[in-house]
Design an enzyme around this catalytic site. Structure first.
Site, mmCIF file in Angstrom:
data_model
loop_
_atom_site.group_PDB
_atom_site.id
_atom_site.type_symbol
_atom_site.label_atom_id
_atom_site.label_comp_id
_atom_site.label_asym_id
_atom_site.label_seq_id
_atom_site.Cartn_x
_atom_site.Cartn_y
_atom_site.Cartn_z
ATOM 1 N N THR A 1 7.263 6.794 -2.922
ATOM 2 C CA THR A 1 7.950 5.515 -3.046
ATOM 3 C C THR A 1 8.638 5.613 -4.385
ATOM 4 O O THR A 1 8.212 6.397 -5.228
ATOM 5 C CB THR A 1 6.917 4.355 -3.039
ATOM 6 O OG1 THR A 1 6.518 4.088 -1.706
ATOM 7 C CG2 THR A 1 7.459 3.083 -3.647
ATOM 8 N N GLY B 1 1.560 3.980 -3.328
ATOM 9 C CA GLY B 1 0.260 4.453 -2.863
ATOM 10 C C GLY B 1 -0.017 3.963 -1.464
ATOM 11 O O GLY B 1 0.904 3.612 -0.720
ATOM 12 N N ARG C 1 5.730 -0.185 11.464
ATOM 13 C CA ARG C 1 4.744 -0.441 10.398
ATOM 14 C C ARG C 1 5.480 -0.854 9.099
ATOM 15 O O ARG C 1 6.453 -0.246 8.704
ATOM 16 C CB ARG C 1 3.932 0.818 10.139
ATOM 17 C CG ARG C 1 2.926 0.701 8.979
ATOM 18 C CD ARG C 1 3.472 1.300 7.706
ATOM 19 N NE ARG C 1 2.469 1.377 6.650
ATOM 20 C CZ ARG C 1 2.736 1.745 5.395
ATOM 21 N NH1 ARG C 1 3.958 2.074 5.050
ATOM 22 N NH2 ARG C 1 1.786 1.771 4.503
ATOM 23 N N VAL C 2 4.986 -1.899 8.479
ATOM 24 C CA VAL C 2 5.561 -2.345 7.213
ATOM 25 C C VAL C 2 4.504 -2.156 6.130
ATOM 26 O O VAL C 2 3.348 -2.542 6.309
ATOM 27 C CB VAL C 2 5.986 -3.827 7.290
ATOM 28 C CG1 VAL C 2 6.497 -4.312 5.944
ATOM 29 C CG2 VAL C 2 7.059 -4.013 8.366
ATOM 30 N N GLY C 3 4.906 -1.550 5.027
ATOM 31 C CA GLY C 3 3.963 -1.290 3.938
ATOM 32 C C GLY C 3 3.966 -2.395 2.902
ATOM 33 O O GLY C 3 4.455 -3.510 3.130
ATOM 34 N N GLY D 1 -0.323 1.842 1.122
ATOM 35 C CA GLY D 1 0.225 0.496 1.214
ATOM 36 C C GLY D 1 -0.713 -0.542 1.789
ATOM 37 O O GLY D 1 -0.749 -1.690 1.325
HETATM 38 N N1 ASP Z 1 3.256 2.319 -0.681
HETATM 39 C C1 ASP Z 1 4.094 3.005 0.275
HETATM 40 C C2 ASP Z 1 3.800 2.475 1.625
HETATM 41 O O1 ASP Z 1 2.654 2.287 1.953
HETATM 42 C C3 ASP Z 1 3.915 4.469 0.262
HETATM 43 C C4 ASP Z 1 3.751 5.081 -1.076
HETATM 44 O O2 ASP Z 1 4.034 4.494 -2.084
HETATM 45 O O3 ASP Z 1 3.328 6.209 -1.153
HETATM 46 O O4 ASP Z 1 4.707 2.295 2.388
#
Ligand code: ASP
Length: 306
Positions: free
Chosen positions: A174, A226, A202-204, A228
């Site tokens: 991200t 991270g 899917r929404v993070g 999500g």
């Molecule tokens: N936080 C993001 C998500 O879950 C992924 C990431 O930051 O690694 O979509």
């Protein structure tokens, strides 16, 4: 008043042993370019909001990072992008989820904030807003990267064999930026392709205000990266602000607590970048590495991975 800016390009299992000096230099250059883009805005007295959008656009344009060009693929081989911005001066916010087409999803999040009465848009009308705002679109070829495609195939193969990947680098990535400008205003922006092989739709946490993105002049601006789902369940970004506001914690105490305890002890690998009203910066993470950089007025930019 001085300015501060911090950026991230994702967190996860970034092992020094897997990194060559050449690869590291390329990541450093990408992060330096994003810092420079935001810093140029702040140095000229521009707003924190303009600065974080400029930094995130630079990271979205760089295929190394999982946002915009170089976004990861869903389990059915598509790219669905999430992005958000929040302005700490008035808590206005904009976000989009599951979009594909606009070159810079963060600019569409900004357009939702600036041009509509809503905070979050999805679906065809989000793209209509992008067109109405005159934002550039790109073809699928532009967004495609072989390495993300290969990561999808490997993840799907592992799933078919019943194996679970503990390699969070495969899942994660991200980009984000937080800033305090010369007027004392805070802002945050985050953009992502999400997690490799995520379910379609899917929404993070990224576009969920308070989870992956938050800004409030009274406390801090935060952008997360991270796992999500865990960031959402622990409302990670706004929890940092709440600990400062109600518990009197410093930025560092609050950010460390949320990242190490709330997220770290609940399968929430990842990290955050955060800046407070005094311009202090915190960048804690609970995994092996986080691509990150920061600059404060009067000092040279610092860029780190581990
Ligand atoms: N936080 C993001 C998500 O879950 C992924 C990431 O930051 O690694 O979509």
């Amino acid at each position: 008043m001085t300015y501060s800016l911090a950026i991230h390009g994702g967190a996860g299992t970034i092992l020094k042993s897997n990194m060559t000096a050449e690869k590291e230099a390329i990541y450093h250059a990408g992060l330096a370019c994003a810092i420079a883009a935001g810093q140029a805005v702040l140095r000229d007295g521009g707003s924190a909001m303009d600065a974080v959008v400029a930094s995130v656009c630079a990271l979205e344009d760089d295929p190394l990072f999982n946002a915009g060009r170089g976004a990861v693929f869903t389990s059915d081989g598509k790219q669905e992008m999430d992005a958000a911005v929040m302005d700490g001066s008035d808590r206005r916010a904009g976000s989009v989820a599951g979009i594909f087409g606009p070159k810079n999803p963060v600019r569409l999040a900004r357009a939702v904030m600036d041009r509509t009465a809503h905070v979050t848009l999805i679906g065809p009308n989000a793209l209509t807003q992008a067109k109405d705002a005159g934002l550039p679109f790109a073809d699928p070829d532009y967004f495609f990267t072989q390495s993300r495609w290969d990561a999808l195939q490997e993840t799907l193969d592992m799933r078919a064999r019943g194996e679970v990947s503990d390699d969070s680098a495969r899942r994660h990535g991200t980009v984000g930026a937080v800033a305090r400008d010369l007027h004392g205003n805070l802002a945050a922006a985050t953009s992502t392709g999400g997690m490799t092989a995520k379910a379609p739709g899917r929404v993070g946490d990224t576009p969920m205000i308070g989870a992956g993105t938050f800004a409030d002049n009274d406390t801090c601006a935060v952008s997360g990266t991270g796992h999500g789902e865990v960031f959402i369940r622990w409302t990670a970004a706004s929890e940092i602000a709440a600990r400062m506001r109600h518990g009197g914690e410093t930025l560092r105490q609050a950010a460390d607590h949320v990242v190490m305890n709330d997220l770290g002890q609940n399968d929430g690998s990842g990290g955050v970048i955060a800046v407070d009203r005094a311009g202090n910066i915190a960048m804690p993470f609970n995994c092996e590495g986080m691509y990150r950089g920061a600059v404060r007025q009067g000092s040279a930019p610092e860029i780190r991975i581990y």
